[in-house]
Design an enzyme around this catalytic site. Structure first.
Site, PDB file in Angstrom:
ATOM      1  N   LYS A   1      -8.212   6.023 -19.404  1.00 33.55           N
ATOM      2  CA  LYS A   1      -8.533   6.544 -20.728  1.00 33.55           C
ATOM      3  C   LYS A   1      -7.311   6.465 -21.650  1.00 33.55           C
ATOM      4  O   LYS A   1      -6.825   5.383 -21.935  1.00 33.55           O
ATOM      5  CB  LYS A   1      -9.084   7.958 -20.598  1.00 33.55           C
ATOM      6  CG  LYS A   1     -10.162   8.121 -19.519  1.00 33.55           C
ATOM      7  CD  LYS A   1     -11.348   7.200 -19.677  1.00 33.55           C
ATOM      8  CE  LYS A   1     -12.548   7.571 -18.819  1.00 33.55           C
ATOM      9  NZ  LYS A   1     -12.354   7.518 -17.371  1.00 33.55           N
TER      10      LYS A   1
ATOM     11  N   TYR B   1     -16.844  17.051 -15.799  1.00 30.87           N
ATOM     12  CA  TYR B   1     -17.212  15.639 -15.905  1.00 30.87           C
ATOM     13  C   TYR B   1     -18.230  15.296 -14.824  1.00 30.87           C
ATOM     14  O   TYR B   1     -18.109  15.721 -13.668  1.00 30.87           O
ATOM     15  CB  TYR B   1     -15.949  14.794 -15.781  1.00 30.87           C
ATOM     16  CG  TYR B   1     -16.180  13.340 -15.465  1.00 30.87           C
ATOM     17  CD1 TYR B   1     -17.003  12.552 -16.270  1.00 30.87           C
ATOM     18  CD2 TYR B   1     -15.574  12.750 -14.367  1.00 30.87           C
ATOM     19  CE1 TYR B   1     -17.211  11.216 -15.969  1.00 30.87           C
ATOM     20  CE2 TYR B   1     -15.767  11.414 -14.069  1.00 30.87           C
ATOM     21  CZ  TYR B   1     -16.588  10.654 -14.869  1.00 30.87           C
ATOM     22  OH  TYR B   1     -16.802   9.339 -14.570  1.00 30.87           O
TER      23      TYR B   1
ATOM     24  N   ASP C   1      -7.386  18.737 -14.895  1.00 30.09           N
ATOM     25  CA  ASP C   1      -7.704  17.386 -15.352  1.00 30.09           C
ATOM     26  C   ASP C   1      -7.277  17.309 -16.814  1.00 30.09           C
ATOM     27  O   ASP C   1      -7.908  17.903 -17.698  1.00 30.09           O
ATOM     28  CB  ASP C   1      -9.203  17.121 -15.198  1.00 30.09           C
ATOM     29  CG  ASP C   1      -9.594  15.699 -15.562  1.00 30.09           C
ATOM     30  OD1 ASP C   1      -8.854  15.061 -16.342  1.00 30.09           O
ATOM     31  OD2 ASP C   1     -10.635  15.229 -15.085  1.00 30.09           O
TER      32      ASP C   1
ATOM     33  N   ARG D   1       0.839  -1.192   0.000  1.00 27.31           N
ATOM     34  CA  ARG D   1       0.000   0.000   0.000  1.00 27.31           C
ATOM     35  C   ARG D   1       0.875   1.244   0.000  1.00 27.31           C
ATOM     36  O   ARG D   1       0.583   2.242  -0.663  1.00 27.31           O
ATOM     37  CB  ARG D   1      -0.948   0.021   1.204  1.00 27.31           C
ATOM     38  CG  ARG D   1      -1.684   1.357   1.343  1.00 27.31           C
ATOM     39  CD  ARG D   1      -2.802   1.333   2.385  1.00 27.31           C
ATOM     40  NE  ARG D   1      -2.488   0.596   3.577  1.00 27.31           N
ATOM     41  CZ  ARG D   1      -1.731   1.053   4.582  1.00 27.31           C
ATOM     42  NH1 ARG D   1      -1.159   2.245   4.508  1.00 27.31           N
ATOM     43  NH2 ARG D   1      -1.514   0.310   5.646  1.00 27.31           N
TER      44      ARG D   1
END
Length: 379
Positions: free
Chosen positions: A199, A102, A174, A49
């Site tokens: 993406k 978005y 972004d 982690r």
């Protein structure tokens, strides 16, 4: 030595494995690491982690291609956004967001962070006076998408960086739609670049992930602390897939752009299309800014059609090679109706999208096949 984008994408953080000479970083499917004595961490690793060698390779590569000081990889784009916002904000703070953000970002602000005590104002980011007016003493961030999803509006990153910094806020960009290949916000004054690596960076519709890249090492350290404390990290296999996708980002984006330009030409000439939204068009209100801050204009195209919502939905349903589906940026072409799909969470809000809007993620297939399919879908 300054290296080109494609060289960095293939080599940064990806030295040959010292044990075997493997030219691709291994998938370290491991949760914990043997320590050389109590507190003696071997190469800095103790628990995956906190850090994992496969994730480290991806994070170093992302920082390199964005020109940043620190890269951090997450389980999804929204996990990256949430970690960033809970690092730079506290209850009582305020954020300026785009008025066409978005839908998932808007949902994060309106349904999650507002309950935590963070307020926000949607503002048209192309209007710098409106942005300045929206900045308050408690504003900690100006959140930018450029181009936006799905209306493909363009914001002036350098100008907004000045507004943010004058107000004591950070500028967050972004960069998902543009990708690091087409646009590098940090070089224009942004403090953080955000990606849904699902993406274009991943590029093959086979992995979900997110990333943050910071301009300063100090902010990178703060985010790394919260990344570990909050725990929404990219797993090693996901990091490996994303890193594999990053290697071909440059060549893929060139084809995405080539194909999108041909699709735009078709749409402009079709009698059922009433408006085409694409930053590469000279009549696009953000065209000059996009030309200044982007290498090319991207693979995303939106358009509005005669006949309203039902006509737009029918076009989506008739397409065959353009797959009806959410997400974007993969090698295959996708078509969707934002109002009923990706942006349904914005319905009834100031960010509601037009009902007659169709969004395309133009893939890298043979472009003549895409044009034939779209022509048939349009009818």
């Amino acid at each position: 030595m300054n290296q080109g984008f494609e060289t960095l994408a293939i080599h940064a953080g990806q030295e040959a494995d010292p044990h075997t000479g493997a030219v691709v970083p291994p998938i370290y499917a491991v949760s914990t690491y043997k320590q050389d004595g109590v507190g003696g961490l071997r190469a800095g690793y103790e628990y995956s982690r906190s850090a994992n060698p496969t994730r480290t390779a991806l994070e170093e590569a992302l920082a390199a291609v964005e020109g940043g000081a620190r890269g951090l990889a997450f389980a999804s784009g929204l996990a990256a956004e949430d970690t960033l916002l809970r690092t730079v904000c506290k209850p009582g703070d305020h954020v300026v967001i785009p008025d066409d953000a978005y839908g998932g970002t808007y949902r994060l602000f309106s349904r999650v962070l507002r309950e935590w005590g963070v307020s926000f104002d949607p503002v048209p980011l192309g209007d710098l006076d409106a942005v300045r007016a929206a900045v308050r003493p408690d504003t900690k961030a100006i959140w930018v998408e450029t181009p936006t999803n799905p209306l493909l509006n363009v914001a002036d990153i350098a100008a907004l960086a000045d507004v943010a910094h004058d107000g004591g806020a950070v500028l967050v960009v972004d960069n998902t739609f543009a990708s690091p290949y087409l646009q590098q916000p940090l070089s224009l004054g942004a403090d953080v670049a955000v990606h849904s690596t699902t993406k274009y960076v991943g590029g093959h519709s086979d992995v979900v992930g997110g990333a943050l890249v910071t301009r300063s090492a100090d902010l990178g350290e703060r985010l790394a602390y919260h990344q570990n404390a909050m725990g929404a990290v990219a797993g090693p296999f996901d990091a490996w897939l994303t890193l594999r996708g990053l290697k071909t980002l440059g060549v893929r984006m060139d084809r995405h752009c080539d194909n999108a330009e041909r699709v735009v030409d078709l749409l402009l000439s079709h009698p059922k299309v009433v408006q085409v939204l694409y930053p590469g068009l000279p009549e696009h209100p953000g065209h000059e800014i996009a030309a200044k801050q982007m290498r090319r204009f991207g693979g995303m195209v939106s358009f509005r059609v005669e006949g309203g919502e039902e006509a737009a939905v029918e076009i989506c349903n008739r397409a065959k090679l353009f797959t009806l589906g959410e997400s974007l940026g993969g090698v295959e072409s996708l078509i969707e109706h934002p109002g009923r799909m990706t942006h349904a969470s914005a319905a009834g809000s100031p960010l509601e999208v037009p009902a007659d809007l169709v969004r395309l993620s133009v893939g890298i297939e043979t472009v003549d096949d895409l044009l034939a399919d779209l022509s048939e879908a349009l009818g």
